[in-house]
Design a protein around this motif. Structure first.
Motif, mmCIF file in Angstrom:
data_model
loop_
_atom_site.group_PDB
_atom_site.id
_atom_site.type_symbol
_atom_site.label_atom_id
_atom_site.label_comp_id
_atom_site.label_asym_id
_atom_site.label_seq_id
_atom_site.Cartn_x
_atom_site.Cartn_y
_atom_site.Cartn_z
ATOM 1 N N TYR A 165 -17.103 -0.198 0.876
ATOM 2 C CA TYR A 165 -15.711 -0.343 1.290
ATOM 3 C C TYR A 165 -15.090 -1.525 0.538
ATOM 4 O O TYR A 165 -15.802 -2.461 0.145
ATOM 5 C CB TYR A 165 -15.614 -0.568 2.800
ATOM 6 N N GLU A 192 -2.377 -7.005 -7.482
ATOM 7 C CA GLU A 192 -3.391 -6.879 -6.444
ATOM 8 C C GLU A 192 -3.976 -5.475 -6.572
ATOM 9 O O GLU A 192 -3.275 -4.549 -6.957
ATOM 10 C CB GLU A 192 -2.787 -7.023 -5.051
ATOM 11 N N TRP A 199 -14.724 0.667 8.519
ATOM 12 C CA TRP A 199 -14.271 -0.101 7.357
ATOM 13 C C TRP A 199 -13.782 -1.488 7.729
ATOM 14 O O TRP A 199 -13.744 -2.384 6.905
ATOM 15 C CB TRP A 199 -13.155 0.649 6.643
ATOM 16 N N ARG A 211 -4.623 -3.316 -4.387
ATOM 17 C CA ARG A 211 -3.955 -2.386 -3.468
ATOM 18 C C ARG A 211 -4.839 -1.189 -3.125
ATOM 19 O O ARG A 211 -4.422 -0.029 -3.220
ATOM 20 C CB ARG A 211 -2.626 -1.889 -4.037
ATOM 21 N N LEU A 212 -6.073 -1.484 -2.734
ATOM 22 C CA LEU A 212 -6.974 -0.411 -2.315
ATOM 23 C C LEU A 212 -6.747 -0.121 -0.844
ATOM 24 O O LEU A 212 -6.360 -1.008 -0.081
ATOM 25 C CB LEU A 212 -8.424 -0.827 -2.546
ATOM 26 N N LEU A 213 -7.016 1.102 -0.428
ATOM 27 C CA LEU A 213 -6.933 1.449 0.988
ATOM 28 C C LEU A 213 -8.246 1.020 1.643
ATOM 29 O O LEU A 213 -9.309 1.529 1.286
ATOM 30 C CB LEU A 213 -6.689 2.953 1.155
ATOM 31 N N PRO A 214 -8.186 0.068 2.577
ATOM 32 C CA PRO A 214 -9.431 -0.528 3.114
ATOM 33 C C PRO A 214 -10.322 0.469 3.837
ATOM 34 O O PRO A 214 -11.503 0.220 3.992
ATOM 35 C CB PRO A 214 -8.933 -1.591 4.096
ATOM 36 N N TRP A 215 -9.750 1.587 4.299
ATOM 37 C CA TRP A 215 -10.540 2.545 5.082
ATOM 38 C C TRP A 215 -11.170 3.617 4.202
ATOM 39 O O TRP A 215 -11.835 4.505 4.705
ATOM 40 C CB TRP A 215 -9.675 3.205 6.160
ATOM 41 N N LEU A 216 -10.929 3.554 2.898
ATOM 42 C CA LEU A 216 -11.567 4.515 2.006
ATOM 43 C C LEU A 216 -12.655 3.819 1.199
ATOM 44 O O LEU A 216 -12.521 2.651 0.836
ATOM 45 C CB LEU A 216 -10.540 5.123 1.041
ATOM 46 N N LEU A 226 0.839 -1.200 0.000
ATOM 47 C CA LEU A 226 0.000 0.000 0.000
ATOM 48 C C LEU A 226 0.877 1.254 0.000
ATOM 49 O O LEU A 226 0.565 2.250 -0.653
ATOM 50 C CB LEU A 226 -0.929 0.012 1.224
ATOM 51 N N ARG A 240 -13.623 -4.216 1.303
ATOM 52 C CA ARG A 240 -13.900 -5.598 1.726
ATOM 53 C C ARG A 240 -15.254 -6.091 1.248
ATOM 54 O O ARG A 240 -15.549 -7.281 1.304
ATOM 55 C CB ARG A 240 -13.818 -5.709 3.254
ATOM 56 N N GLN A 241 -16.113 -5.172 0.786
ATOM 57 C CA GLN A 241 -17.431 -5.574 0.306
ATOM 58 C C GLN A 241 -17.417 -5.909 -1.185
ATOM 59 O O GLN A 241 -18.445 -6.250 -1.748
ATOM 60 C CB GLN A 241 -18.434 -4.440 0.561
#
Lengths: 282, 255
Positions: free
Chosen positions: B138, B91, A278, B93-98, A180, B140-141
């Motif tokens: 998000y 991958e 999240w 490589r997304l930011l999971p919190w965005l 990341l 993870r969805q």
């Protein structure tokens, strides 16, 4: 019971379009509401009922384990007369100041140490050594240095709460996915932006693990500290009530501590839910 | 100078060399490597594992430093990462919190746009990759294919001159992969961008690329460039496509 009955759920008494109608429907709804509560708190309720009944009936010596209504009565009397309020206030102040100081030092220091490998490696053995040294064992040392007043009490709680916060923050920062960070770099993010937008948010769940551990530790140390050389506080009340054989009051103070621990944990869980939506399961 | 200003997204690689050290032994990956990627073309890089295709892409991206030689973009020598290039990784490589839309706007925000402005631009790319309705989901969805669409949209949103793709569909299942290949072909037709695609899937390379660079497996072998002169949109079952695939498989000694 026929196949039809099983197939339509009648065999299990969960038929919805039953002619008996309202009564069974009401029962089903109540069961639907009560079932999750019972499965989660059933044992607690059972334990409390057992306590109350067995002391009343005389299976258990009521002078050592007073019935629940006496304990709750003592708690209510202590709070409504204001006698326990002072104790609660001073206990909250001691653990609160120590916990906040540990947060204020532990999180920034952990964020820094987690990123600078050389510092982390140099300090890690020392941290591990301190962490393994029981804060209670060091309490006499703190008393020697800071006296028997507030300072040594706050400091011993601070000391014990600092390490869980510090170590989990360092762990959180070190665990941040390097992929990341690389991704952010390709979009031209500098080190400050990478810290703010990747490292910090990624570390928040790990930091909360430390915070919750520390909150529990804070209350644990609070009691120990208040049992030695204090004349106020919930920990003092537990000890004092036992000396004076006010057993219901002793249990009331213990109950109060448990409730404070639950409240602190619930507050942190709530904050975590707000900050890490999240990361939560749907 | 007026001429070179009008060229956008041309990559020139000169005398590039890169050697890794494996168990104390030097392992040359690239040796005096030269290549020109034309402005606006789609180049696919194929080759066996260890042929250096990912290393070459990472050097082009500025994520890896070459031991010698130059990378020039539009005639300028570049070092390190740059905003005229965007990378799509294997991958997502997304930011999971965005959320989806904020992930897509990530590159825009690092370039100084406010979150609101970034969202405004990002919404166009949400539409482009067909993720309407998932803006506030998000990561993870999302399914693997949807997550990779977000990664692609994030890269396109910064409007790079050069898009570098490192096996972007390698982790997807076969059905999703074919759908995504068609989508990439559609998107590239509309976007004015040079694309460099590293893949181990020959059919994917033929389906998407104008030219294919084949890196040799054995050291000392020469890299080969093959033009793919098939009409677009391409049809996997067309005789020309099948012939091209047979030819490429032959080059790898696989038929």
């Amino acid at each position: 019971m026929s196949y039809e009955d099983i197939h339509h759920g009648r065999a299990y008494g969960i038929g919805v379009s039953h002619p008996e109608g309202h009564a069974s429907r009401w029962l089903a709804q109540t069961a639907a509401v009560a079932a999750p509560i019972l499965s989660r708190y059933g044992l607690v309720i059972g334990f409390l009922v057992f306590w109350q009944v067995s002391t009343n009936v005389g299976w258990i010596n009521a002078s050592v384990f007073p019935p629940l209504d006496q304990i709750i009565g003592a708690l209510w009397k202590g709070i409504s007369s204001g006698a326990l309020i002072d104790d609660i206030a001073i206990s909250l102040q001691r653990s609160g100041i120590a916990f906040l100081a540990a947060v204020a030092l532990g999180i920034p220091l952990g964020l820094f140490m987690g990123q600078v490998r050389a510092i982390e490696q140099a300090l890690d053995p020392l941290l591990q050594f301190f962490r393994q040294t029981s804060a209670l064992a060091l309490y006499p040392v703190f008393i020697l240095l800071l006296g028997l007043g507030e300072a040594s009490k706050v400091f011993v709680i601070f000391w014990a709460t600092l390490f869980p916060i510090l170590l989990s923050t360092i762990g959180g920062v070190k665990e941040v996915d390097a992929k990341l960070i690389e991704m952010a770099r390709t979009y031209g993010a500098g080190s400050l932006a990478i810290f703010r937008r990747v490292v910090l948010p990624a570390s928040v769940p790990a930091i909360f693990v430390g915070l919750r551990l520390s909150a529990t530790t804070a209350l644990l140390l609070l009691i120990a500290a208040e049992m030695i050389g204090a004349n106020k506080g919930i920990g003092f009340q537990v000890m004092n009530a036992q000396y004076n054989f006010q057993i219901p009051l002793m249990f009331a103070a213990i109950l109060l501590l448990a409730l404070m621990g639950l409240a602190a944990n619930a507050a942190l869980v709530l904050l975590q839910r707000k900050l890490c939506r999240w990361a939560l399961p749907q | 100078m007026t001429l070179s200003n009008s060229i956008r997204g041309e990559v020139t690689v000169r005398h590039l060399s890169k050697t890794f050290t494996l168990n104390g032994q030097p392992l040359p990956i690239l040796k005096d490597f030269n290549l020109t990627i034309r402005s606006g073309e789609s180049l696919a890089i194929v080759g066996a594992s260890g042929s250096g295709k990912t290393t070459l892409l990472r050097i082009l991206a500025g994520l890896e430093e070459a031991d010698g030689g130059d990378v020039l973009i539009d005639g300028r020598r570049v070092r390190g990462v740059g905003t005229e290039r965007a990378v799509i990784f294997q991958e997502p490589r997304l930011l999971p919190w965005l959320t989806v839309i904020d992930n897509i706007g990530f590159g825009l925000e690092t370039r100084g746009l406010s979150r609101d402005d970034a969202r405004l631009v990002a919404q166009r790319y949400v539409d482009l990759v067909g993720l309407n309705g998932f803006e506030i989901a998000y990561p993870r969805q999302l399914s693997g294919g949807m997550a990779q669409r977000v990664g692609i949209a994030r890269a396109l949103a910064v409007q790079p001159e050069i898009l570098l793709l490192d096996e972007p569909l390698g982790a997807l299942d076969a059905m999703t992969k074919i759908g995504m290949q068609q989508e990439l072909a559609r998107i590239w037709k509309d976007e004015d961008v040079t694309t460099v695609l590293v893949t181990h899937d020959l059919e994917e390379a033929i389906f998407l690329a104008d030219r294919i660079l084949i890196l040799p497996r054995e050291k000392g072998g020469e890299p080969r460039l093959i033009d793919i002169d098939l009409p677009r949109p391409r049809d996997r079952s067309a005789p020309g496509f099948v012939r091209q695939r047979e030819e490429l498989l032959g080059l790898f000694g696989l038929h």
